[in-house]
Design an enzyme around this catalytic site. Structure first.
Site, mmCIF file in Angstrom:
data_model
loop_
_atom_site.group_PDB
_atom_site.id
_atom_site.type_symbol
_atom_site.label_atom_id
_atom_site.label_comp_id
_atom_site.label_asym_id
_atom_site.label_seq_id
_atom_site.Cartn_x
_atom_site.Cartn_y
_atom_site.Cartn_z
ATOM 1 N N HIS A 1 -45.893 -47.604 -14.356
ATOM 2 C CA HIS A 1 -44.675 -48.052 -15.041
ATOM 3 C C HIS A 1 -44.872 -49.334 -15.840
ATOM 4 O O HIS A 1 -44.171 -49.548 -16.822
ATOM 5 C CB HIS A 1 -43.537 -48.250 -14.036
ATOM 6 C CG HIS A 1 -42.923 -46.953 -13.584
ATOM 7 N ND1 HIS A 1 -43.650 -45.955 -12.971
ATOM 8 C CD2 HIS A 1 -41.655 -46.485 -13.661
ATOM 9 C CE1 HIS A 1 -42.849 -44.951 -12.686
ATOM 10 N NE2 HIS A 1 -41.633 -45.236 -13.106
ATOM 11 N N ASN B 1 -43.873 -48.127 -8.764
ATOM 12 C CA ASN B 1 -44.041 -48.451 -10.187
ATOM 13 C C ASN B 1 -45.414 -48.073 -10.715
ATOM 14 O O ASN B 1 -45.805 -48.555 -11.791
ATOM 15 C CB ASN B 1 -43.814 -49.945 -10.410
ATOM 16 C CG ASN B 1 -42.347 -50.285 -10.296
ATOM 17 O OD1 ASN B 1 -41.519 -49.648 -10.920
ATOM 18 N ND2 ASN B 1 -42.025 -51.255 -9.471
ATOM 19 N N LYS C 1 -31.441 -48.444 -7.467
ATOM 20 C CA LYS C 1 -31.704 -49.313 -8.617
ATOM 21 C C LYS C 1 -30.771 -48.885 -9.736
ATOM 22 O O LYS C 1 -30.765 -47.717 -10.135
ATOM 23 C CB LYS C 1 -33.151 -49.178 -9.091
ATOM 24 C CG LYS C 1 -34.117 -50.045 -8.317
ATOM 25 C CD LYS C 1 -35.458 -50.073 -9.005
ATOM 26 C CE LYS C 1 -36.469 -50.845 -8.204
ATOM 27 N NZ LYS C 1 -37.813 -50.799 -8.796
ATOM 28 N N HIS D 1 -43.716 -49.031 -19.334
ATOM 29 C CA HIS D 1 -42.615 -49.814 -19.924
ATOM 30 C C HIS D 1 -43.111 -50.564 -21.150
ATOM 31 O O HIS D 1 -42.380 -50.705 -22.138
ATOM 32 C CB HIS D 1 -42.047 -50.807 -18.910
ATOM 33 C CG HIS D 1 -41.166 -50.171 -17.872
ATOM 34 N ND1 HIS D 1 -40.834 -50.780 -16.694
ATOM 35 C CD2 HIS D 1 -40.545 -48.971 -17.854
ATOM 36 C CE1 HIS D 1 -40.047 -49.992 -15.988
ATOM 37 N NE2 HIS D 1 -39.859 -48.879 -16.673
ATOM 38 N N GLU E 1 -37.390 -54.279 -2.902
ATOM 39 C CA GLU E 1 -38.696 -54.390 -3.555
ATOM 40 C C GLU E 1 -39.349 -55.757 -3.338
ATOM 41 O O GLU E 1 -39.745 -56.444 -4.285
ATOM 42 C CB GLU E 1 -38.581 -54.077 -5.065
ATOM 43 C CG GLU E 1 -39.943 -53.757 -5.666
ATOM 44 C CD GLU E 1 -39.859 -53.162 -7.064
ATOM 45 O OE1 GLU E 1 -39.154 -52.162 -7.264
ATOM 46 O OE2 GLU E 1 -40.530 -53.706 -7.951
ATOM 47 N N LYS F 1 -39.718 -41.026 -1.500
ATOM 48 C CA LYS F 1 -39.003 -42.186 -2.031
ATOM 49 C C LYS F 1 -38.080 -42.779 -0.970
ATOM 50 O O LYS F 1 -38.022 -44.009 -0.805
ATOM 51 C CB LYS F 1 -38.214 -41.816 -3.293
ATOM 52 C CG LYS F 1 -37.443 -43.021 -3.815
ATOM 53 C CD LYS F 1 -37.253 -43.075 -5.286
ATOM 54 C CE LYS F 1 -36.638 -44.430 -5.674
ATOM 55 N NZ LYS F 1 -36.276 -44.517 -7.071
ATOM 56 N N ARG G 1 -42.156 -51.173 -1.995
ATOM 57 C CA ARG G 1 -41.421 -50.399 -3.006
ATOM 58 C C ARG G 1 -42.054 -50.528 -4.389
ATOM 59 O O ARG G 1 -41.945 -49.619 -5.217
ATOM 60 C CB ARG G 1 -39.956 -50.829 -3.048
ATOM 61 C CG ARG G 1 -39.147 -49.998 -4.022
ATOM 62 C CD ARG G 1 -37.659 -50.146 -3.870
ATOM 63 N NE ARG G 1 -36.986 -49.273 -4.823
ATOM 64 C CZ ARG G 1 -35.703 -49.013 -4.832
ATOM 65 N NH1 ARG G 1 -34.920 -49.545 -3.925
ATOM 66 N NH2 ARG G 1 -35.178 -48.197 -5.741
ATOM 67 N N ARG H 1 -16.439 -56.124 -8.066
ATOM 68 C CA ARG H 1 -17.546 -56.495 -7.150
ATOM 69 C C ARG H 1 -18.073 -55.322 -6.324
ATOM 70 O O ARG H 1 -18.732 -55.517 -5.305
ATOM 71 C CB ARG H 1 -17.153 -57.645 -6.228
ATOM 72 C CG ARG H 1 -16.767 -58.884 -6.978
ATOM 73 C CD ARG H 1 -16.816 -60.117 -6.104
ATOM 74 N NE ARG H 1 -16.408 -61.274 -6.881
ATOM 75 C CZ ARG H 1 -15.154 -61.655 -7.049
ATOM 76 N NH1 ARG H 1 -14.171 -60.982 -6.478
ATOM 77 N NH2 ARG H 1 -14.871 -62.684 -7.786
#
Ligand code: NAD
Ligand code: GLY
Length: 363
Positions: A249, A246, A144, A253, A238, A228, A242, A122
């Protein structure tokens, strides 16, 4: 330049942590050892980076019980299966909750190791030693972590902050030009999304930066991490601002997922994606043709692609983009530019303009 790093702090209350940026940091003990708890340390690296830097790092850790796990190199190994090999190694060696994982490598090693650290028992202590420009300016900062799924990139993961980020700019000496350029896509991203002064500085110095002037690169990494860190401090999980990180992105992606890993590097896909986002921003009436030329020119000077070179159909791209984590009820939300240095996240753009951009880039 040796020894004295620039230091930034990511301000996250009890989870705050330092980022050290400088030369020859891996030859100095305290940057690493100050952030280790307990006695057990597992360094995770890969078959490319380990022969270059593992000894250097391990030498600083002679007081600890240190083990290594060397992963195969490549985005295709950023999977749950690989994470499981780390769990196997940790369990076999009876690593307990006081142990530390160190990620030594680029964004792939960092994302995998961070996720292993977030989930092993954990959550255990974790240090990032990023060795690519992309990981130094982006992926090692902000917590992240995660892996890819067959149906989408970075779909399995956790927010889990490291205890420290140690950026030795000397590691970039061994990075090839294509990977260096890929990192520049994320650098340019910070300028475009929220820092026009930084963008101008990059434009003025692009030749020297691409020639790897060390003082300039150190400054570029510092300013990128500073931008950042500020955004992450405001919105760690996010829920709002935040998402601006992206920029490019969602398109990127989509391109990466459609072609499969390995055709375009992440930064290359983001570069094309930023160009696409800028084109859509122009069609939405926010950027001028001159702005588009300026963006394309800078990306090209950083030796980055701005168009899709292989054939790809619009439908596949849109399908891949709709899997994006920012999508809500199937509506693809995008980061668009209000001007150069100012951005917004929105799902309310003209779908006709969106389709025009996608069909102009697909062939
Ligand atoms: P990478 O980790 O695959 O590294 C690129 C290549 O460079 C690899 O072959 C690697 O072995 C090699 N390499 C690394 N350091 C080197 C060095 N110093 N000298 C020589 N070779 C070296 O790719 P990357 O661009 O660093 O990271 C991309 C990954 O990061 C993607 O998986 C992307 O999703 C992820 N990412 C994560 C975040 C985040 O916030 N967590 C942000 C951006 C990108
Ligand atoms: N790379 C995007 C983020 O960290 O939020």
């Amino acid at each position: 330049m040796t020894g004295h790093p620039k230091i930034l702090n990511v301000e996250l209350g009890s989870k705050s942590y330092p980022i050290f940026i400088g030369s020859e940091l891996l030859t100095q003990k305290s940057f690493i050892t100050d952030h280790i708890h307990g006695q057990q340390v597992m360094i995770v690296s890969n078959t490319t980076v380990a022969p270059l830097y593992l000894d250097q790092v391990a030498r600083q850790l002679d007081e600890y019980n240190v083990e290594f796990i060397i992963l195969p190199d490549g985005e295709q190994y950023k999977t749950l299966e690989t994470v499981n090999t780390i769990f196997d190694a940790l369990l076999k060696s009876k690593f307990d909750r006081t142990s530390t994982l160190i990620a030594l490598g680029g964004g792939v090693v960092g994302d995998i190791t961070g996720f292993a650290a977030a989930s092993y028992q954990r959550g255990i202590n974790f240090i990032q030693i990023p060795t690519t420009l992309l990981s130094q300016v982006d992926s090692s900062v902000g917590g992240k972590t995660g892996v890819n799924h067959d149906l989408g990139k970075n779909m399995i993961g956790a927010f889990f902050q490291p205890k420290a980020v140690i950026i030795d700019v000397n590691t970039l000496d061994t990075l090839n030009d294509r990977e260096f350029s890929a990192g520049m896509a994320e650098v340019i991203k910070y300028g475009l999304l929220g820092n026009a002064d930084f963008l101008s500085m990059i434009e003025e110095n692009i030749e020297l930066i691409m020639n790897r002037d060390k003082d300039l690169i150190t400054d570029v990494i510092f300013r990128s991490c500073e931008d950042k860190a500020q955004i992450v401090a405001l919105d760690e999980f996010e829920n709002g601002k935040r998402a601006l990180l992206n920029l490019g992105h969602t398109f990127g992606h989509g391109i990466e997922n459609t072609f499969g890993y390995g055709v375009y590097l992440h930064g290359e896909a983001v570069s094309i994606g930023m160009h696409m986002a800028a084109m859509l921003s122009m069609l939405e009436g926010d950027l001028s043709k001159e702005d588009i030329n300026r963006i394309q020119n800078l990306l090209s000077k950083a030796n980055l692609p701005t168009t899709i070179k292989k054939s790809m159909d619009s439908e596949s791209l849109i399908k891949a983009m709709s899997l994006d984590k920012k999508s809500i009820d199937g509506n693809i939300r995008l980061v668009l530019l209000k001007s150069i240095g100012d951005s917004l996240i929105t799902g309310s753009y003209s779908k006709e303009n969106f389709n025009t951009v996608v069909s102009n880039f697909c062939h």
